[in-house]
Design a protein around this motif. Structure first.
Motif, PDB file in Angstrom:
ATOM      1  N   GLU A 209      25.035 -19.694   3.455  1.00  0.00           N
ATOM      2  CA  GLU A 209      26.066 -18.652   3.485  1.00  0.00           C
ATOM      3  C   GLU A 209      26.567 -18.385   4.906  1.00  0.00           C
ATOM      4  O   GLU A 209      26.540 -17.262   5.396  1.00  0.00           O
ATOM      5  CB  GLU A 209      25.536 -17.370   2.835  1.00  0.00           C
ATOM      6  CG  GLU A 209      25.079 -17.588   1.393  1.00  0.00           C
ATOM      7  CD  GLU A 209      24.697 -16.314   0.681  1.00  0.00           C
ATOM      8  OE1 GLU A 209      25.569 -15.437   0.579  1.00  0.00           O
ATOM      9  OE2 GLU A 209      23.548 -16.202   0.237  1.00  0.00           O
ATOM     10  N   SER A 273      30.423 -17.462  -3.371  1.00  0.00           N
ATOM     11  CA  SER A 273      30.380 -16.042  -3.034  1.00  0.00           C
ATOM     12  C   SER A 273      31.102 -15.175  -4.052  1.00  0.00           C
ATOM     13  O   SER A 273      30.831 -13.976  -4.155  1.00  0.00           O
ATOM     14  CB  SER A 273      30.977 -15.810  -1.645  1.00  0.00           C
ATOM     15  OG  SER A 273      32.370 -16.128  -1.630  1.00  0.00           O
ATOM     16  N   MET A 314      20.256 -17.943  -8.995  1.00  0.00           N
ATOM     17  CA  MET A 314      19.657 -16.742  -8.411  1.00  0.00           C
ATOM     18  C   MET A 314      20.650 -15.607  -8.236  1.00  0.00           C
ATOM     19  O   MET A 314      20.239 -14.454  -8.004  1.00  0.00           O
ATOM     20  CB  MET A 314      19.018 -17.083  -7.059  1.00  0.00           C
ATOM     21  CG  MET A 314      17.715 -17.866  -7.177  1.00  0.00           C
ATOM     22  SD  MET A 314      16.458 -16.984  -8.139  1.00  0.00           S
ATOM     23  CE  MET A 314      16.211 -15.521  -7.111  1.00  0.00           C
ATOM     24  N   ARG A 315      21.935 -15.880  -8.358  1.00  0.00           N
ATOM     25  CA  ARG A 315      22.920 -14.795  -8.199  1.00  0.00           C
ATOM     26  C   ARG A 315      22.729 -13.700  -9.237  1.00  0.00           C
ATOM     27  O   ARG A 315      23.051 -12.542  -8.984  1.00  0.00           O
ATOM     28  CB  ARG A 315      24.348 -15.356  -8.280  1.00  0.00           C
ATOM     29  CG  ARG A 315      24.742 -16.184  -7.070  1.00  0.00           C
ATOM     30  CD  ARG A 315      26.146 -16.725  -7.172  1.00  0.00           C
ATOM     31  NE  ARG A 315      26.344 -17.538  -8.356  1.00  0.00           N
ATOM     32  CZ  ARG A 315      27.318 -18.456  -8.485  1.00  0.00           C
ATOM     33  NH1 ARG A 315      28.156 -18.649  -7.488  1.00  0.00           N
ATOM     34  NH2 ARG A 315      27.459 -19.159  -9.588  1.00  0.00           N
ATOM     35  N   LYS A 316      22.186 -14.053 -10.408  1.00  0.00           N
ATOM     36  CA  LYS A 316      22.019 -13.026 -11.446  1.00  0.00           C
ATOM     37  C   LYS A 316      20.939 -12.009 -11.078  1.00  0.00           C
ATOM     38  O   LYS A 316      20.860 -10.938 -11.683  1.00  0.00           O
ATOM     39  CB  LYS A 316      21.693 -13.680 -12.788  1.00  0.00           C
ATOM     40  CG  LYS A 316      20.343 -14.383 -12.855  1.00  0.00           C
ATOM     41  CD  LYS A 316      20.159 -15.072 -14.206  1.00  0.00           C
ATOM     42  CE  LYS A 316      18.811 -15.807 -14.295  1.00  0.00           C
ATOM     43  NZ  LYS A 316      18.673 -16.509 -15.587  1.00  0.00           N
ATOM     44  N   TYR A 317      20.099 -12.350 -10.091  1.00  0.00           N
ATOM     45  CA  TYR A 317      19.048 -11.442  -9.663  1.00  0.00           C
ATOM     46  C   TYR A 317      19.448 -10.608  -8.443  1.00  0.00           C
ATOM     47  O   TYR A 317      18.683  -9.761  -8.002  1.00  0.00           O
ATOM     48  CB  TYR A 317      17.765 -12.210  -9.340  1.00  0.00           C
ATOM     49  CG  TYR A 317      17.188 -12.919 -10.537  1.00  0.00           C
ATOM     50  CD1 TYR A 317      16.571 -12.208 -11.554  1.00  0.00           C
ATOM     51  CD2 TYR A 317      17.262 -14.313 -10.640  1.00  0.00           C
ATOM     52  CE1 TYR A 317      16.035 -12.857 -12.664  1.00  0.00           C
ATOM     53  CE2 TYR A 317      16.734 -14.980 -11.742  1.00  0.00           C
ATOM     54  CZ  TYR A 317      16.129 -14.245 -12.753  1.00  0.00           C
ATOM     55  OH  TYR A 317      15.594 -14.895 -13.838  1.00  0.00           O
ATOM     56  N   HIS A 318      20.593 -10.904  -7.886  1.00  0.00           N
ATOM     57  CA  HIS A 318      21.043 -10.195  -6.676  1.00  0.00           C
ATOM     58  C   HIS A 318      21.945  -9.038  -7.065  1.00  0.00           C
ATOM     59  O   HIS A 318      23.040  -9.246  -7.580  1.00  0.00           O
ATOM     60  CB  HIS A 318      21.781 -11.149  -5.733  1.00  0.00           C
ATOM     61  CG  HIS A 318      20.898 -12.230  -5.195  1.00  0.00           C
ATOM     62  ND1 HIS A 318      21.383 -13.352  -4.561  1.00  0.00           N
ATOM     63  CD2 HIS A 318      19.548 -12.385  -5.207  1.00  0.00           C
ATOM     64  CE1 HIS A 318      20.386 -14.142  -4.194  1.00  0.00           C
ATOM     65  NE2 HIS A 318      19.262 -13.569  -4.581  1.00  0.00           N
ATOM     66  N   HIS A 319      21.491  -7.844  -6.835  1.00  0.00           N
ATOM     67  CA  HIS A 319      22.250  -6.658  -7.175  1.00  0.00           C
ATOM     68  C   HIS A 319      22.508  -5.844  -5.913  1.00  0.00           C
ATOM     69  O   HIS A 319      21.690  -5.833  -4.981  1.00  0.00           O
ATOM     70  CB  HIS A 319      21.512  -5.811  -8.214  1.00  0.00           C
ATOM     71  CG  HIS A 319      21.174  -6.562  -9.465  1.00  0.00           C
ATOM     72  ND1 HIS A 319      22.125  -6.963 -10.365  1.00  0.00           N
ATOM     73  CD2 HIS A 319      19.982  -7.004  -9.949  1.00  0.00           C
ATOM     74  CE1 HIS A 319      21.545  -7.613 -11.365  1.00  0.00           C
ATOM     75  NE2 HIS A 319      20.249  -7.661 -11.140  1.00  0.00           N
ATOM     76  N   ALA A 321      22.415  -3.070  -3.204  1.00  0.00           N
ATOM     77  CA  ALA A 321      21.366  -2.093  -2.881  1.00  0.00           C
ATOM     78  C   ALA A 321      21.833  -0.691  -3.272  1.00  0.00           C
ATOM     79  O   ALA A 321      23.012  -0.361  -3.139  1.00  0.00           O
ATOM     80  CB  ALA A 321      21.052  -2.148  -1.384  1.00  0.00           C
TER      81      ALA A 321
END
Length: 324
Positions: A209, A273, A314-319, A321
Motif C-alpha cells: 500500500e 484500495s 483480508m479486507r473483510k476483516y478491516h473495519h 476504528a
C-alpha cells in the motif's frame, strides 16, 4: 477520424480527452457505470486535472451502449480484464461493432486481445502498451499524472504486419494528441514487456500500500525486481517471446519510472484500495501461466498471486476504528 472509447475510466478518459483536446478529433465515450454517466451529464463533462492542478471541466459526449447510435472509425478499449468479456458481449448486442472498424487497446495485463478478436478481424486490431499514469478519483473525476509531453506508449498490429494507412492514421492522431506513440515490430514481446514491469511495481506497491516513490526508497528494490524479472524472462524465452527491453533495462525502468511518478499509486492499488478485485491474475498470473505451459515454474510470481488474493480476502476483516 472519429473515435469511440469503450470504458470511461482513468485511461479511457486520458486517451479520449487528449485526442479531443489536442488533436481535434471527434470522440464519443461509452460506459456502463451509471454514476459516472450521471456525473458527466450533471457537471457538463469530465473534471480533469494534471498532477492535482488546473482542474477544469472538459465537455464530452457519453452514452450507455444501448443509447449509442454512432459509427466510429476506431474503437479504443480500456476495461478491467475481468469485465471485458461481458462488456464486449453487451456492446455487440447493442449493435456497436461493424466490419469496417479498427480497434485499439492498451489495457493492463494480457488476455484481452483474444477476447477482442472474437468481434473484430485480426488485421483490424492494434495492440498497445502505455507507460502513462492516470487516476480516477471518482465518477467523472480524473487526474492525469506526469508532466506534459512525458507520455510514452507502443503499438503493433495483432497480425504483426507492417502499418497500413489506417494504422498509420491512428499513430498520427495519437502523436498529435501528445500520447507519445512508437511502433514495435511485434505485439507479444511489446505487451509482455509492460506486463513484467507491472508484475513488479503494481503488485508490490499494492501489497504494501505504497506510492511508487516510497517503493524505491527500499534498498532491496533492485534485488526484488531482478528476481521477478528473471523468472518472467526465463518463462518468455521458453515460450519464444522476445521482449522489447533487456532484463537490465526492465530493472532500470523500475527506478526511473518510479522517480517520475513518485506520488502515484499504481492502478492495481487503486482497485485494491476501493475494494475492487485486482488484475493480478492477468499480470503475475499470466506470467506464471506461460511458464507452466512451457515446463517452467515461476515460483515467486505464483506466490505473489496468492499473497495479493490473501490481501483481498483480508479486507473483510478491516473495519474503521471506533471514533473516540
Amino acid at each position: 477520424m472519429k473515435y469511440g472509447v469503450i470504458g470511461a475510466g482513468a485511461m479511457g478518459y486520458r486517451y479520449g480527452v487528449m485526442l479531443q483536446e489536442n488533436a481535434g478529433m471527434t470522440v464519443d465515450f461509452i460506459d456502463t457505470w451509471q454514476p459516472n454517466i450521471d456525473q458527466v451529464r450533471k457537471q457538463g463533462g469530465v473534471s480533469v486535472a494534471r498532477d492535482h492542478e488546473n482542474r477544469h471541466i472538459v465537455p464530452i459526449n457519453i452514452y450507455t451502449p444501448e443509447e449509442y447510435t454512432g459509427h466510429p472509425d476506431v474503437w479504443i478499449i480500456f476495461k478491467k480484464q475481468m469485465q471485458l468479456a461481458a462488456e464486449l458481449k453487451r456492446d455487440q448486442a447493442a449493435g456497436l461493432f461493424h466490419d469496417d472498424q479498427y480497434v485499439f487497446s492498451a489495457m493492463n495485463g494480457l488476455g484481452h486481445f483474444e477476447k477482442i478478436a472474437q468481434y473484430f478481424p485480426k488485421e483490424n486490431i492494434v495492440c498497445g502498451t502505455a507507460m502513462i499514469a492516470t487516476r480516477l478519483d471518482g465518477p467523472a473525476n480524473v487526474d492525469f499524472m506526469g508532466a506534459k509531453n512525458t507520455e510514452d506508449m507502443h503499438m503493433a498490429r495483432y497480425n504483426n504486419a507492417e502499418p497500413n494507412s489506417q494504422v498509420q492514421a491512428i499513430f498520427d492522431d495519437f502523436t498529435k494528441a501528445g500520447l507519445g506513440p512508437a511502433f514495435a515490430p511485434e505485439w507479444q514481446g511489446m505487451c509482455m514487456s509492460k506486463v513484467v514491469f507491472n508484475a513488479v511495481t503494481n503488485t508490490l506497491c499494492t501489497m504494501f500500500e505504497m506510492q511508487m516513490g516510497q517503493f524505491i526508497e527500499y534498498e532491496g528494490v533492485r534485488a526484488m525486481s531482478e528476481q521477478l524479472f528473471n523468472e518472467a524472462f526465463d518463462a518468455c524465452e521458453r515460450a519464444g517471446i522476445h521482449l522489447i527491453e533487456t532484463r537490465q533495462q526492465e530493472v532500470d525502468s523500475v527506478i526511473t519510472v518510479s522517480k517520475a511518478y513518485k506520488y502515484h499509486y499504481p492502478s492495481m492499488y487503486q482497485d485494491f484500495s476501493k475494494g475492487r478485485p485486482t488484475e493480478v491474475d492477468y499480470i503475475n498470473g499470466y506470467i506464471a501461466k506461460i511458464g507452466r505451459e512451457h515446463d517452467y515454474v515461476c515460483r515467486t510470481h505464483e506466490f505473489v498471486v496468492h499473497e495479493v488474493h490473501m490481501a483481498e480476502m483480508m479486507r473483510k476483516y478491516h473495519h474503521p476504528a471506533p471514533q473516540a
